[in-house]
Write a protein that holds these residues in place. Structure first.
Motif, PDB file in Angstrom:
ATOM      1  N   THR A 228       0.713  -1.277   0.052  1.00  0.00           N
ATOM      2  CA  THR A 228      -0.018  -0.166  -0.011  1.00  0.00           C
ATOM      3  C   THR A 228       1.005   1.243  -0.159  1.00  0.00           C
ATOM      4  O   THR A 228       0.578   2.110  -0.707  1.00  0.00           O
ATOM      5  N   ASP A 229       2.046   1.161   0.798  1.00  0.00           N
ATOM      6  CA  ASP A 229       3.049   2.153   0.854  1.00  0.00           C
ATOM      7  C   ASP A 229       4.250   1.799   0.344  1.00  0.00           C
ATOM      8  O   ASP A 229       4.903   1.391   1.195  1.00  0.00           O
ATOM      9  N   PRO A 230       4.755   1.957  -0.914  1.00  0.00           N
ATOM     10  CA  PRO A 230       5.747   1.147  -1.487  1.00  0.00           C
ATOM     11  C   PRO A 230       7.184   1.960  -0.935  1.00  0.00           C
ATOM     12  O   PRO A 230       8.154   1.379  -0.679  1.00  0.00           O
ATOM     13  N   ARG A 231       6.960   3.290  -0.673  1.00  0.00           N
ATOM     14  CA  ARG A 231       8.049   3.872   0.030  1.00  0.00           C
ATOM     15  C   ARG A 231       8.447   3.337   1.501  1.00  0.00           C
ATOM     16  O   ARG A 231       9.589   3.052   1.695  1.00  0.00           O
ATOM     17  N   ALA A 232       7.391   3.220   2.276  1.00  0.00           N
ATOM     18  CA  ALA A 232       7.618   2.678   3.535  1.00  0.00           C
ATOM     19  C   ALA A 232       7.964   1.111   3.536  1.00  0.00           C
ATOM     20  O   ALA A 232       9.141   0.838   4.319  1.00  0.00           O
TER      21      ALA A 232
END
Ligand SMILES: O=C(O)c1cc(=O)[nH]c(=O)n1[C@@H]1O[C@H](COP(=O)(O)O)[C@@H](O)[C@H]1O
Length: 247
Positions: A228-232
């Motif tokens: 859902t949050d690729p950066r995280a």
């Protein structure tokens, strides 16, 4: 930020710890890939472009990423007669990528080494795909044996031929380091943070365990690009890699 990074710079093995994480852009279009890359931001420094994106216009993205100061792994897994591989690698060596994969067959590896001569491209030989187990090898026509032994045989051939590195599963990395010299790279896909589904991967390890086993670079696709949050997700894996590298 755009940098004036030259395409002819040498590519030392993962001196910048962020280059240990290679993010697999298994994404259907360049537009969607650009959006994922933007979202990941500085949590991603090294990207892999494979079949899905390369054949959907992804070759244009190589230069774009390199101009933005990122490194690129072109995962084309070449395998053909020697002349075709050699000339193909010669063309690919002008695209600006850091790594290119070929299958670890002796003829193919020798041709790839000849084709990249004079360029800074590094050739990685894919030993036995991480989606294979011993049973899959028998189904593919190999005599009964272990995947690890076949990986070891191919790593030995890769060393003799002078390939830049191999791709293997992380559980085999420690044994392969004993076969390869320090100079040859070990790149491991089939990486799953703890609790992450294996999917079609059969020989897997966590990022920390892969680093402890001696892998130079870890390839991670779905656990990052499907998050859902690729950066995280990328940052969490990078933090795990950093902690394991210091341990
Ligand atoms: O050459 C590769 O990168 C590769 C070799 C291998 O044995 N296994 C393997 O999974 N890969 C690639 O590594 C990536 C792994 O993706 P995920 O399973 O989504 O993390 C995919 O892009 C595969 O094509």
């Amino acid at each position: 930020m755009r940098s004036a990074m030259s395409l002819s710079v040498d590519h030392p093995p993962a001196k910048d710890i962020r280059h240990k994480l290679i993010i697999g852009l298994d994404i259907p279009s360049v537009e969607e890939a650009r959006s994922v890359i933007r979202r990941i931001g500085d949590a991603g420094a090294f990207y892999k472009i494979g079949y899905q994106l390369a054949y959907a216009g992804g070759f244009d993205l190589v230069r774009e990423l390199v101009d933005d100061g990122k490194k690129v792994f072109l995962d084309l897994k070449l395998h053909d007669i020697g002349n075709t591989v050699e000339e193909g690698v010669r063309s690919i060596s002008r695209l600006g990528a850091t790594f290119l994969t070929v299958h670890a067959y002796p003829q193919t590896m020798r041709a790839a080494v000849a084709g990249k001569a004079g360029s800074s491209l590094k050739i990685l030989a894919v030993t036995v795909l991480t989606s294979y187990d011993d049973q899959d090898l028998i189904e593919a026509g190999y005599a009964a044996g272990s995947t690890a032994d076949l990986v070891a045989k191919r790593a030995g051939q890769a060393r003799e031929i002078g390939i830049d590195g191999i791709v293997c599963a992380a559980p085999e990395a420690r044994r392969m380091r004993g076969i390869l010299g320090r100079e040859q790279l070990i790149v491991t896909p089939g990486i799953r943070p703890s609790g992450s589904p294996a999917g079609d991967q059969k020989r897997i390890l966590t990022p920390a365990d892969a680093i402890h086993a001696g892998a130079d670079h870890l390839v991670v696709g779905r656990p990052i690009i499907g998050a859902t949050d690729p950066r995280a997700a990328a940052q969490a894996i990078m933090d795990e890699i950093s902690a394991a590298s210091e341990a």
